[in-house]
Design a protein around this motif. Structure first.
Motif, PDB file in Angstrom:
ATOM      1  N   GLN A  51       0.847  -1.186   0.000  1.00  0.00           N
ATOM      2  CA  GLN A  51       0.000   0.000   0.000  1.00  0.00           C
ATOM      3  C   GLN A  51       0.885   1.239   0.000  1.00  0.00           C
ATOM      4  OE1 GLN A  51      -3.315   0.122   2.716  1.00  0.00           O
ATOM      5  NE2 GLN A  51      -3.193  -2.082   3.088  1.00  0.00           N
ATOM      6  N   HIS A  52       0.496   2.239  -0.772  1.00  0.00           N
ATOM      7  CA  HIS A  52       1.322   3.432  -0.921  1.00  0.00           C
ATOM      8  C   HIS A  52       0.439   4.672  -0.878  1.00  0.00           C
ATOM      9  CE1 HIS A  52       4.516   0.706  -2.372  1.00  0.00           C
ATOM     10  NE2 HIS A  52       3.511   0.090  -2.935  1.00  0.00           N
ATOM     11  N   GLY A  83      -3.944  13.896  -2.413  1.00  0.00           N
ATOM     12  CA  GLY A  83      -3.303  12.677  -1.935  1.00  0.00           C
ATOM     13  C   GLY A  83      -3.767  11.481  -2.735  1.00  0.00           C
ATOM     14  N   ILE A  84      -2.857  10.550  -2.979  1.00  0.00           N
ATOM     15  CA  ILE A  84      -3.161   9.359  -3.774  1.00  0.00           C
ATOM     16  C   ILE A  84      -2.804   8.128  -2.958  1.00  0.00           C
ATOM     17  CG2 ILE A  84      -2.633   8.070  -5.877  1.00  0.00           C
ATOM     18  CD1 ILE A  84      -1.957  10.718  -7.188  1.00  0.00           C
ATOM     19  N   HIS A  85      -3.781   7.215  -2.845  1.00  0.00           N
ATOM     20  CA  HIS A  85      -3.578   5.961  -2.130  1.00  0.00           C
ATOM     21  C   HIS A  85      -3.636   4.822  -3.132  1.00  0.00           C
ATOM     22  CE1 HIS A  85      -5.279   2.636   0.647  1.00  0.00           C
ATOM     23  NE2 HIS A  85      -3.953   2.601   0.634  1.00  0.00           N
ATOM     24  N   CYS A  86      -2.522   4.115  -3.288  1.00  0.00           N
ATOM     25  CA  CYS A  86      -2.430   2.991  -4.215  1.00  0.00           C
ATOM     26  C   CYS A  86      -2.383   1.710  -3.392  1.00  0.00           C
ATOM     27  CB  CYS A  86      -1.187   3.131  -5.089  1.00  0.00           C
ATOM     28  SG  CYS A  86      -0.905   1.738  -6.197  1.00  0.00           S
ATOM     29  N   ASN A  87      -3.407   0.873  -3.526  1.00  0.00           N
ATOM     30  CA  ASN A  87      -3.531  -0.327  -2.703  1.00  0.00           C
ATOM     31  C   ASN A  87      -3.460  -1.566  -3.587  1.00  0.00           C
ATOM     32  OD1 ASN A  87      -4.072  -2.286  -0.856  1.00  0.00           O
ATOM     33  ND2 ASN A  87      -6.109  -1.543  -0.295  1.00  0.00           N
ATOM     34  N   TYR A  88      -2.329  -2.261  -3.568  1.00  0.00           N
ATOM     35  CA  TYR A  88      -2.171  -3.478  -4.352  1.00  0.00           C
ATOM     36  C   TYR A  88      -2.829  -4.683  -3.690  1.00  0.00           C
ATOM     37  CZ  TYR A  88       0.944  -1.885  -8.045  1.00  0.00           C
ATOM     38  OH  TYR A  88       1.455  -1.295  -9.146  1.00  0.00           O
ATOM     39  N   GLU A  89      -3.203  -4.532  -2.433  1.00  0.00           N
ATOM     40  CA  GLU A  89      -3.755  -5.665  -1.703  1.00  0.00           C
ATOM     41  C   GLU A  89      -5.250  -5.842  -1.944  1.00  0.00           C
ATOM     42  OE1 GLU A  89      -2.769  -5.018   2.305  1.00  0.00           O
ATOM     43  OE2 GLU A  89      -0.614  -5.001   1.954  1.00  0.00           O
ATOM     44  N   GLU A  90      -5.909  -4.852  -2.524  1.00  0.00           N
ATOM     45  CA  GLU A  90      -7.349  -4.910  -2.734  1.00  0.00           C
ATOM     46  C   GLU A  90      -7.642  -5.248  -4.187  1.00  0.00           C
ATOM     47  OE1 GLU A  90     -11.258  -2.002  -2.296  1.00  0.00           O
ATOM     48  OE2 GLU A  90      -9.353  -1.503  -1.334  1.00  0.00           O
TER      49      GLU A  90
END
Length: 462
Positions: free
Chosen positions: A356-357, A424-431
């Protein structure tokens, strides 16, 4: 004969090398003897200085105590002498009155006797002897000024040379890594009052295990730490991990370094890749703006946080943060750019492939239009952010009418919210991606604490 000569030459060569080794060893031994003499004299001199300072402290302490005894004696002597002088004068007056009374008793004249007796009676009533206190105003005992150095003597007899400090142990469970700071906490196997300070060393690494013989980053040293913990501030998490070790030092010698501990940096700061920028963009570290030949519209990348690291899955291709600046007619320049035509874009220098980033972008209030988001590695040279299936972005239009939209695959969705100070940007590879979702990766708009149910720097829906 030739073989014997060759064998003899080898023997001579071997002997010559051995002789040279012995000569070097003899020089080393002589140097060690000289160093030993010098170091022994230095240590003995330091010992003399320590005992001289101890004697000086004792002499100073003795002088202070003797001064207090003299002051006490002088004060009591003054009180007793005054009391003695008053008693002596009262006794003399009393003796004179006693002699006068005896003479009066021997008188045969009634008139003179009556008059004398009355005078004596009045004198006795006023006599100072009857007003004196017959208790000493000061005691003659000085026992409260005595001292007993039994405990101190035992402590002095216990004085020994300083031992090598024990090796500290870093308490991983108590260490904290957050934002741009790391707090390292350690303990000693047992308390040691002789510890003067600690030395902490740290270095960045991309390897999770123990430090390797050859590391890309050198050890950084922090000296003079007085407590059992230390907080490093102003860091830039550019690697996945940081390795720490610490040692204790007393006045004479330092102990061994603790076992190295590697802490995961749950965040890192990326820069912008100037090599990927369009020719009309000027890139300086974390800032994007037009070059000097045109107007100015700048954006700045503030933070990128990595909450977790996981292995990449086939569904999640590597992506990179990206910023797209306003359109402007291109100018001729020698060389080929990563982006050309109307794709005024620059990519981040760090590939995101797991976890997550979260990162934020601040922008100039005078900016007319720009977009921030993420793009897959397959983003083409002519592709603009949000206009292909390989990129996602939030686009701000600040021309005649302000608007904030989320874009992907040439589709846009207007965001019904005020224009923020930062995005703000939230990059979630887990979802896993939702088929009904416009954005393959979720992009959150940072509204500030006053307009968000949580801190806008947190990856939570606003």
């Amino acid at each position: 004969m030739d073989e014997q000569r060759e064998s003899l030459r080898k023997i001579i060569t071997t002997l010559a090398l051995k002789n040279e080794e012995i000569q070097n060893f003899i020089c080393c031994l002589k140097q060690n003897l000289q160093n030993l003499e010098a170091n022994a004299n230095r240590v003995q001199g330091d010992l003399d200085l320590e005992f001289s300072s101890l004697h000086a402290v004792l002499d100073e302490l003795k002088e202070g105590m003797v001064t207090r005894i003299k002051q006490e004696r002088a004060s009591r002597t003054y009180e007793l002498q005054n009391q003695l002088s008053a008693c002596t004068k009262a006794l003399e007056s009393s003796e004179e009155l006693l002699e006068l009374a005896n003479q009066t008793l021997c008188s045969s004249e009634n008139d003179s006797f009556t008059q004398a007796a009355k005078g004596i009676k009045d004198s006795v009533t006023m006599a100072p002897a009857f007003r004196l206190s017959l208790k000493a105003k000061a005691s003659d005992s000085m026992n409260h000024m005595m001292v007993d150095f039994t405990q101190e003597r035992n402590m002095l007899r216990a004085i020994a040379f300083l031992p090598v400090p024990a090796t500290p142990e870093i308490q991983v469970a108590e260490c904290q890594v957050f934002d741009n700071t790391v707090t390292v906490v350690w303990t000693l196997p047992e308390p040691d009052s002789k510890i003067d300070h600690y030395i902490l060393e740290h270095r960045r690494t991309n390897h999770e295990g123990p430090p390797r013989a050859r590391e890309e980053y050198p050890w950084m040293v922090v000296e003079g730490i007085k407590e059992n913990e230390y907080t490093l501030t102003g860091l830039r998490f550019e690697t996945r991990y940081m390795t720490f070790r610490v040692k204790a030092c007393n006045k004479a010698v330092a102990g061994e370094f603790s076992e190295p501990v590697t802490l995961e940096t749950h965040a890192f700061v990326f820069k912008l890749d100037a090599g990927s920028a369009h020719q009309n963009l000027k890139i300086e570290d974390l800032t994007v703006e037009w070059d000097s030949s045109g107007g100015k519209s700048g954006t700045t990348v503030q933070d990128i946080r990595k909450d977790k690291n996981r292995t990449n899955s086939p569904m999640h291709s590597p992506a990179r943060p990206a910023v797209m600046s306003p359109k402007r007619a291109p100018t001729a320049r020698v060389g080929r750019d990563r982006f050309t035509a109307e794709s005024y874009t620059v990519l981040g220098d760090t590939m995101i492939d797991a976890g997550q980033h979260y990162w934020e972008v601040r922008f100039d209030k005078e900016s007319k239009a720009f977009a921030v988001g993420i793009a897959l590695r397959s983003l083409g040279r002519f592709d603009q952010l949000g206009k292909s299936n390989a990129s996602w972005c939030i686009h701000l239009n600040n021309w005649l009418q302000q608007s904030l939209t989320a874009k992907h695959n040439n589709k846009a969705r207007t965001l019904d919210c005020p224009i923020p100070d930062r995005i703000g940007i939230h990059c979630n590879y887990e979802e896993e991606p939702s088929s009904s979702s416009l954005l393959y990766q979720r992009l959150w708009c940072g509204m500030g604490v006053s307009q968000c149910r949580r801190d806008s720097r947190c990856p939570a829906s606003c």
